[in-house]
Write an enzyme that holds these catalytic residues in place. Structure first.
Site, PDB file in Angstrom:
ATOM      1  N   PRO A  18       6.375  12.238  48.278  1.00  0.00           N
ATOM      2  CA  PRO A  18       5.369  13.158  49.070  1.00  0.00           C
ATOM      3  C   PRO A  18       5.246  14.492  48.012  1.00  0.00           C
ATOM      4  CG  PRO A  18       7.803  13.443  49.875  1.00  0.00           C
ATOM      5  CD  PRO A  18       7.718  12.055  48.903  1.00  0.00           C
TER       6      PRO A  18
ATOM      7  N   ASP B  92       8.766  16.672  43.985  1.00  0.00           N
ATOM      8  CA  ASP B  92       9.172  15.513  45.317  1.00  0.00           C
ATOM      9  C   ASP B  92       9.521  16.549  46.634  1.00  0.00           C
ATOM     10  OD1 ASP B  92      10.242  13.727  47.014  1.00  0.00           O
ATOM     11  OD2 ASP B  92      10.996  12.615  45.505  1.00  0.00           O
ATOM     12  N   HIS B  93       8.785  16.497  47.501  1.00  0.00           N
ATOM     13  CA  HIS B  93       9.252  17.547  48.705  1.00  0.00           C
ATOM     14  C   HIS B  93      10.172  17.099  49.457  1.00  0.00           C
ATOM     15  CE1 HIS B  93       8.620  21.104  50.954  1.00  0.00           C
ATOM     16  NE2 HIS B  93       7.269  20.721  51.485  1.00  0.00           N
ATOM     17  N   ARG B  94      10.994  15.822  49.217  1.00  0.00           N
ATOM     18  CA  ARG B  94      12.024  15.513  49.590  1.00  0.00           C
ATOM     19  C   ARG B  94      13.426  16.233  48.970  1.00  0.00           C
ATOM     20  NH1 ARG B  94      11.568   8.949  48.752  1.00  0.00           N
ATOM     21  NH2 ARG B  94      10.998  10.022  46.836  1.00  0.00           N
TER      22      ARG B  94
ATOM     23  N   ILE C 256      12.979  19.123  46.778  1.00  0.00           N
ATOM     24  CA  ILE C 256      12.586  20.454  46.465  1.00  0.00           C
ATOM     25  C   ILE C 256      11.700  21.058  47.383  1.00  0.00           C
ATOM     26  CG2 ILE C 256      11.541  22.130  44.559  1.00  0.00           C
ATOM     27  CD1 ILE C 256      11.891  19.588  42.531  1.00  0.00           C
TER      28      ILE C 256
END
Length: 564
Positions: A357, A536-538, A540
């Site tokens: 993501p 990576d939104h998972r 950060i």
């Protein structure tokens, strides 16, 4: 220090086996038994280990060469144990490796006390022959079925270890009456593979003969080398690092297939990476290759296997078929083949973009003073030496990134394979995208935190030159914890770089430009550097990403913060 020769050890009575991969380069430090090259015949592929330890000075073989026992693979500079290493090189090792063809011949020799082949019909036990001191090697493919008529020396199963895959031949001819193994079974010497029914036809190689001395099987488990082969090379800034040791037809080191299927595909000019495998673990079979060719010849076009979505990504197992059009109906067209790097980068780019993501944080850094300092630094270095490296802005950005990564350690991390834990890295190896005639590659500068600006600038220049010349080895493109992709020399304002898995962030640099900035009383021209941080939104969140780019901008505006 002494110069030693690393030779092809005693691996059987083979001749002219082809080198399909070179795993080291000059300057690499190798240990005894570390793999140097990969060779392949129609029956097996295997890695040839080093017979000594030292630093590689010169490679004596290249992809496509035919090698034999005793040939020099490379020369190396050895340390205090040079004499012992040299002696080991000159003599046959105590546990010699087998060559693919030798292993295939030995595979036809009888296992202990097999049932004798009847000359007048009856049952014959086809057992695992003596192919080395291996244990519990996995069966990855069963090549025959009940009712098949097999000839002596015809392959029955394929086994695979971490070092090699090998087809095990039948020691006699007959009709397969019963199969005793299946895919996934672990086999050892003497295990029963199948029961054959028929008469005669015993392989000449299978008749009793003087057994060769015990040898280490090509696929015997060993500690893995620190140098990963090209096929495992990490991608670049969305582009995978590639080895020069890639077969010219279809970069088949990435494909999951047996040696005979690889050879079959090469003979037909088929890129195995574009063939969808129907075997266990998506293994490509000979029927898959034949089906691929048939589809192409009948106008169906090559059917590329859809990229498998990573576990937990939320995507389905397959993708809609790529639209196929005859563009020549609309106007003139021209076919331009993709480069090797582009062929490898496509699946990795799609995987990274689809499974991670992505979010991109944009910012600008005021580098007015830093640019003046960079120019004066170059002038000072030039006065000291005419061979002084030219310091670029990238060297300062790398040093600044280390400070930011230390401040925000999650950006210098990776998710584990299950996505349940975060691996925080205590090292700072930074990759940088280098533009080459064949596409982007990403060399890696190791331990940036321990190097000065001039040293970083020199190393980036040397690696970029090697990349453009096509001489960058796989080891130079592995191990990055964070990547920088710079388009400053080309143009543009901002862009969205694709994260280089398994990293969790990548920094994009665009062309710096003068902009009017308010200083509290008036506008003044300031040199601003556009920053694009994809993350990576998972791992950060947005606030952390904004704090990272803000801190990085502050460091670039005043490099004295690095000292803090």
């Amino acid at each position: 220090m002494a110069l030693i020769e690393l030779q092809v050890p005693d691996i059987g009575d083979f001749k002219d086996v082809e080198v399909i991969e070179v795993l080291v380069k000059p300057g690499d430090t190798v240990a005894t038994d570390q793999s140097l090259i990969t060779i392949e015949s129609d029956k097996a592929s295997m890695e040839i280990p080093s017979t000594g330890a030292g630093v590689i000075k010169e490679l004596k073989v290249k992809i496509g060469d035919k090698i034999n026992q005793g040939m020099v693979i490379a020369t190396a500079e050895s340390g205090g144990d040079a004499s012992a290493a040299a002696a080991q090189t000159a003599a046959a090792p105590s546990k010699p490796m087998r060559a693919p063809e030798a292993a295939a011949k030995d595979a036809a020799s009888p296992a202990p006390a097999p049932s004798p082949a009847s000359s007048g019909g009856g049952s014959i036990d086809a057992t695992v022959p003596d192919i080395g001191d291996f244990k519990d090697v996995e069966v990855i493919e069963v090549l025959v079925k009940v009712g098949d008529t097999v000839a002596a020396d015809q392959s029955l199963v394929t086994i695979e270890s971490d070092k090699a895959s090998m087809e095990i031949p039948s020691s006699a001819a007959g009709v397969v009456k019963e199969l005793k193994v299946k895919v996934g079974d672990k086999i050892n010497r003497g295990d029963l593979l199948a029961i054959l029914e028929g008469g005669g036809g015993t392989s000449a190689a299978a008749r009793p003969a003087d057994a060769p001395p015990p040898a280490a099987q090509a696929g015997s488990p060993k500690e893995p080398s620190n140098e990963a082969p090209a096929a495992e090379a990490s991608p670049s800034a969305g582009v995978p690092a590639t080895s020069e040791a890639v077969p010219p037809v279809g970069d088949q080191t990435l494909a999951h297939a047996s040696p005979s299927v690889r050879k079959f595909a090469r003979e037909l000019g088929v890129d195995l990476n574009r063939v969808k495998g129907s075997g266990p673990k998506d293994r490509v079979t000979q029927e898959d290759v034949q089906g691929f060719v048939k589809a192409a010849l009948t106008g169906g076009g090559p059917k590329s296997a859809p990229a498998a979505a990573p576990s937990g990504s939320g995507f389905g197992a397959g993708w809609p078929a790529w639209p196929s059009l005859d563009f020549s109906k609309f106007g003139p067209t021209e076919i331009l083949a993709l480069s090797r790097i582009q062929k490898l980068s496509g699946p990795n780019l799609a995987r990274n973009w689809a499974s991670i993501p992505h979010v991109t944080q944009f910012d600008e850094a005021d580098i007015t003073e830093l640019e003046e300092f960079r120019k004066s630094t170059n002038e000072t270095l030039a006065k000291k030496s005419k061979d002084a490296p030219k310091v670029t802005m990238l060297a300062f950005v790398m040093k600044s990134c280390v400070a930011a990564l230390k401040q925000f350690p999650r950006v210098n991390s990776s998710l584990d394979a299950d996505g349940a834990n975060l691996i925080l890295k205590q090292y700072y190896h930074l990759g940088f995208a280098a533009d080459t005639p064949n596409g982007l590659v990403v060399p890696v500068i190791r331990d940036v935190d321990r190097k000065g600006i001039a040293e970083i600038a020199k190393e980036t220049g040397e690696l970029a030159a090697q990349a453009r010349a096509g001489k960058l080895g796989p080891a130079a493109m592995q191990g990055a914890s964070f990547t920088i992709s710079s388009l400053g020399g080309v143009g543009g304002t901002f862009f969205t770089p694709i994260i280089n898995a398994p990293e969790v962030a990548i920094l994009g640099l665009s062309k710096s430009d003068h902009k009017p900035k308010w200083n509290g009383s008036s506008f003044e021209p300031r040199l601003m550097l556009p920053l694009s941080l994809s993350y990576d939104h998972r791992v950060i969140d947005g606030a952390q990403a904004a704090r990272f780019t803000t801190y990085l901008s502050e460091v670039l505006a005043d490099m004295r913060r690095v000292l803090l």
